[in-house]
Design an enzyme around this catalytic site. Structure first.
Site, PDB file in Angstrom:
ATOM      1  CE1 TYR A  65      -3.711   2.482   0.487  1.00  0.00           C
ATOM      2  CE2 TYR A  65      -2.565   3.221   2.462  1.00  0.00           C
ATOM      3  CZ  TYR A  65      -3.562   3.393   1.522  1.00  0.00           C
ATOM      4  OH  TYR A  65      -4.421   4.469   1.615  1.00  0.00           O
ATOM      5  CE  LYS A  92       1.707   4.558   8.252  1.00  0.00           C
ATOM      6  NZ  LYS A  92       0.290   4.514   8.536  1.00  0.00           N
ATOM      7  CG  ASP A 118       5.761   3.637   0.947  1.00  0.00           C
ATOM      8  OD1 ASP A 118       6.059   4.150   2.045  1.00  0.00           O
ATOM      9  OD2 ASP A 118       4.599   3.580   0.509  1.00  0.00           O
TER      10      ASP A 118
HETATM   11  N1  PMP Z   1       2.783   4.078   2.348  1.00  0.00           N
HETATM   12  C1  PMP Z   1       2.695   3.143   3.294  1.00  0.00           C
HETATM   13  C2  PMP Z   1       3.691   2.025   3.323  1.00  0.00           C
HETATM   14  C3  PMP Z   1       1.666   3.203   4.257  1.00  0.00           C
HETATM   15  O1  PMP Z   1       1.577   2.248   5.188  1.00  0.00           O
HETATM   16  C4  PMP Z   1       0.761   4.279   4.211  1.00  0.00           C
HETATM   17  C5  PMP Z   1      -0.366   4.424   5.232  1.00  0.00           C
HETATM   18  N2  PMP Z   1      -0.631   3.382   6.051  1.00  0.00           N
HETATM   19  C6  PMP Z   1       0.892   5.218   3.196  1.00  0.00           C
HETATM   20  C7  PMP Z   1       1.920   5.107   2.290  1.00  0.00           C
HETATM   21  C8  PMP Z   1      -0.071   6.371   3.079  1.00  0.00           C
HETATM   22  O2  PMP Z   1       0.133   7.264   4.117  1.00  0.00           O
HETATM   23  P1  PMP Z   1      -1.057   8.275   4.565  1.00  0.00           P
HETATM   24  O3  PMP Z   1      -2.097   7.441   5.201  1.00  0.00           O
HETATM   25  O4  PMP Z   1      -0.353   9.230   5.484  1.00  0.00           O
HETATM   26  O5  PMP Z   1      -1.533   8.950   3.318  1.00  0.00           O
END
Ligand code: PMP
Length: 401
Positions: A117, A240, A212
């Protein structure tokens, strides 16, 4: 909570490793706001930093010293980071990284991995169709076939399918986009050699390797999965922990690439609240507490938790897999280690649901889905871990009945 068949718990407050719901029930929290709260809830230093920043104004739309200081912290900790662009969410950060990768390569396609994700970016909400190099099909209403069609979805840890995808469309690939420690299908670490294959695949085709690290960054090590696993990305997506519980995320990379972003370059990117003073204050207060001793402590906490859960399950006659790395863990009700999204989906989610409910009524708040990782923090101490393991022993018994 729908995934585990119950109503959401409405929360009123949090303190350290605990959360309290509107009915006054207290839980040990392993969601930790889905990862940011590595210092626990309402850490006094974070609260003080945010309060003091708020008193001086919540947003200016002009540069601040704190933005530069936070960027400098990223540059110091994250391998390959020479310049940093702050944004407000992981979604924006991965969207920006993808746009930049397309701009610098002049190519359109993105290779991503099934079960990973990267936020709710239209083109990244793609599921695999069938076939070798599967062109994505929209995974959500509202995403067009054209948006999903530039995304190639490959099974994680599948050397052959990855190689075949690059053989097929390698010359059109702008970015290979990966969570180096995928944690959005449960935690499914790379098998030996897989990250090296992604690196060499990017080098061979001229695509950028975009890592990511929104979850793994500043959590599994100071330099994230790049440091822990020895892989190097061309662009790094962060979020995060970096924002300490406030809306903040970032893209980082070498100067030559990052300078292509506006206003230095012509690849457009902007954001009204990007790098706002509250978020940068929370991020700086958080990073200031993340030294080597902090990671040693978090690593042993996670190991104690992971090993304790595995033995509690075994004692109850329940077969589980408990992959963990520093600060990240998940529990699959499966008889063999999970390697990919198909494996994660094949795990017994009904058993997870029963386990979740059994833990919740014993005061342990787990992510309400087997596809979400648990986030222990620096303030989950021996009392919380032992309480968790005590509850787990009974909860696994309940699942076994
Ligand atoms: N990349 C990863 C690996 C994530 O786990 C998340 C959110 N859980 C995101 C991107 C998206 O981040 P946000 O919810 O702050 O848009």
């Amino acid at each position: 909570m729908g995934a585990v068949g119950r109503d959401p718990v409405f929360l009123e407050s949090g303190e350290g490793p605990y959360i309290v719901d509107v009915d006054g029930n207290r839980y040990v929290d392993y969601v930790s706001s889905w990862g940011p709260l590595i210092l626990g809830h309402a850490h006094p230093a974070v609260v003080a930093a945010v309060t003091s920043a708020a008193a001086r104004g919540t947003s200016y739309g002009a540069p601040t010293e704190a933005e530069v200081q936070l960027a400098a912290e990223v540059v110091e900790r994250v391998p390959g980071a020479e310049m940093v662009r702050l944004v407000s969410s992981g979604t924006e950060a991965s969207m920006t990284a993808v746009r930049l990768a397309r701009a610098v390569t002049g190519r359109d396609k993105i290779v991503k991995f099934a079960g990973a994700y990267h936020g709710h970016v239209d083109g990244l909400l793609a599921d695999a169709g069938s076939g070798l190099a599967t062109h994505g099909i929209p995974a959500s209403p509202g995403v067009t076939r054209a948006q999903a069609g530039d995304t190639i979805v490959v099974p994680w840890n599948d050397f052959d399918r990855f190689g075949a995808a690059l053989d097929d469309v390698g010359g059109d690939v702008a970015a290979i986009l990966a969570e180096p420690l995928p944690a959005n299908m449960g935690l499914v670490p790379p098998v030996d050699g897989f990250l090296e294959l992604l690196r060499s695949g990017a080098d061979r085709t001229g695509a950028l390797l975009v890592l990511d690290e929104v979850i793994s960054g500043f959590r599994v090590a100071g330099g994230g999965a790049q440091e822990l696993l020895g892989v190097r990305g061309d662009l790094i997506v962060l979020g995060k922990v970096l924002g300490g519980g406030l809306p903040l995320a970032a893209v980082a990379g070498p100067r030559a690439l990052m300078e292509q972003l506006a206003p230095a370059g012509d690849t457009y990117q902007a954001g009204t609240l990007s790098g706002n003073p509250l978020a940068t204050a929370a991020g700086l207060a958080t990073l200031a507490r993340l030294d080597a001793a902090a990671y040693d402590g978090l690593e042993s906490t996670t190991a104690r938790l992971g090993q304790g859960l595995a033995s509690a399950a075994q004692a109850a006659g329940v077969t589980v897999q408990v992959p963990y790395v520093c600060g990240l863990l998940s529990v699959f009700f499966a008889s063999a280690p999970v390697r990919d999204y198909d494996g994660a989906r094949a795990a017994d989610s009904a058993a997870f649901g029963r386990f979740h409910g059994a833990m919740l009524k014993r005061g342990i708040y787990l992510p309400p889905s087997p596809f979400e990782a648990w986030f222990p923090s620096l303030v989950h101490g021996p009392p919380e871990i032992e309480a968790t393991l005590g509850a787990a022993a009974e909860a696994f018994e309940e699942v076994a009945r």
